[in-house]
Design an enzyme around this catalytic site. Sequence first.
Site, short mmCIF file in Angstrom:
data_model
loop_
_atom_site.label_atom_id
_atom_site.label_comp_id
_atom_site.label_asym_id
_atom_site.label_seq_id
_atom_site.Cartn_x
_atom_site.Cartn_y
_atom_site.Cartn_z
N ASP A 12 0.81 -1.23 0.00
CA ASP A 12 0.00 0.00 0.00
C ASP A 12 0.84 1.27 0.00
O ASP A 12 0.30 2.38 -0.08
CB ASP A 12 -0.98 0.00 1.18
CG ASP A 12 -0.31 -0.10 2.54
OD1 ASP A 12 0.68 -0.85 2.65
OD2 ASP A 12 -0.78 0.54 3.50
N HIS A 13 2.16 1.10 0.04
CA HIS A 13 3.06 2.25 0.00
C HIS A 13 3.92 2.30 -1.26
O HIS A 13 4.58 3.31 -1.51
CB HIS A 13 3.97 2.26 1.23
CG HIS A 13 3.23 2.45 2.52
ND1 HIS A 13 3.26 3.63 3.23
CD2 HIS A 13 2.41 1.62 3.22
CE1 HIS A 13 2.50 3.51 4.32
NE2 HIS A 13 1.98 2.30 4.33
N HIS A 22 -3.32 7.23 7.26
CA HIS A 22 -3.33 5.77 7.34
C HIS A 22 -4.50 5.30 8.22
O HIS A 22 -4.35 4.56 9.19
CB HIS A 22 -2.00 5.25 7.90
CG HIS A 22 -1.67 3.85 7.48
ND1 HIS A 22 -2.10 2.75 8.20
CD2 HIS A 22 -0.99 3.36 6.43
CE1 HIS A 22 -1.66 1.65 7.62
NE2 HIS A 22 -0.99 2.00 6.52
#
Length: 307
Positions: free
Chosen positions: A67-68, A271
């Site tokens: 997800d990064h 986040h």
Amino acid sequence: MEIQFLGTGAGQPSKSRNTQAIALKMLDERNEIWLFDCGEASQHQILNTAIKPRKITKIFITHLHGDHIFGLPGFLSSRSFQSSDEQTDLDLYGPVGIKEFVLAGLRISGSHLGYRINFHEIDSAGKIFEDDSFEVYTDLLDHTIFCLGYRVVEKNRVGELDANALKEAGLPFGPLFGKIKKGEVVDYDGKTFDPKDYIGADKVGKIVTILGDTRKTNTAVRLAWQADLLVHEATYEAAESKMARAHGHSTTKQAADVAKEAGVNRLLLTHISARYVGPLVGQLVREAQDVHANTFVAKDLYEEKIG
């Protein structure tokens, strides 16, 4: 400086939050934008902003969870297509393995870039960048894999030149003004013009700290010390501290504790778990503000001026 959130979600995209990516816009300071993380569809989010990909000159990756980083190959390719007239090199900072990930994606997809990527793989804490106007420091956080936080420090700038005072003292406007601005003593028409008499106090530079995924840790406090802005993850509400610790994350209260201990001015939370929507987001804000009043939960495409 301005900060804009391209993605504020946790783990995977949701209807309201994309995966992680943050743009630090320094257009006035250096005509550049620095990107922190590049989750899936980050380049699509950029289409909803005024950001020009060619202005992104540095990318800082906090860790190698998908997800990064899953948006990197696509963004890097599109940056080449969209910048055909101005192909500028790009510096990519991140944990060991980021180079292999990027090159494999480009090679397997047959992608060819019109610019050079300078890879800077990081395996320890310290200063990773410095020029005349900025420094960047990094340190290790407490996540389930190797994860970094970044501290961006703008150096103090020379104060304002009092042009009116110089004119009144008999110095004609022109190149000599520039010399005084640079700190040079100027002699003109029998008079001596000392910069200290005509330049105001230094302008104090901004400090911005952007952290990757992490449990509450003293490292975060050090990186965020006296920062104008801290971006800290807050995946869970305060009541879920055990779950946060088990998964290598922080709660709203823990993030706010870091901000308070570090003497941070502004705290922006990101986040955010997909479970928190609607009124539940307000709950997250209130929990953090009970500890650190100047706090806000960022949403996708949210932008604000730093300081």
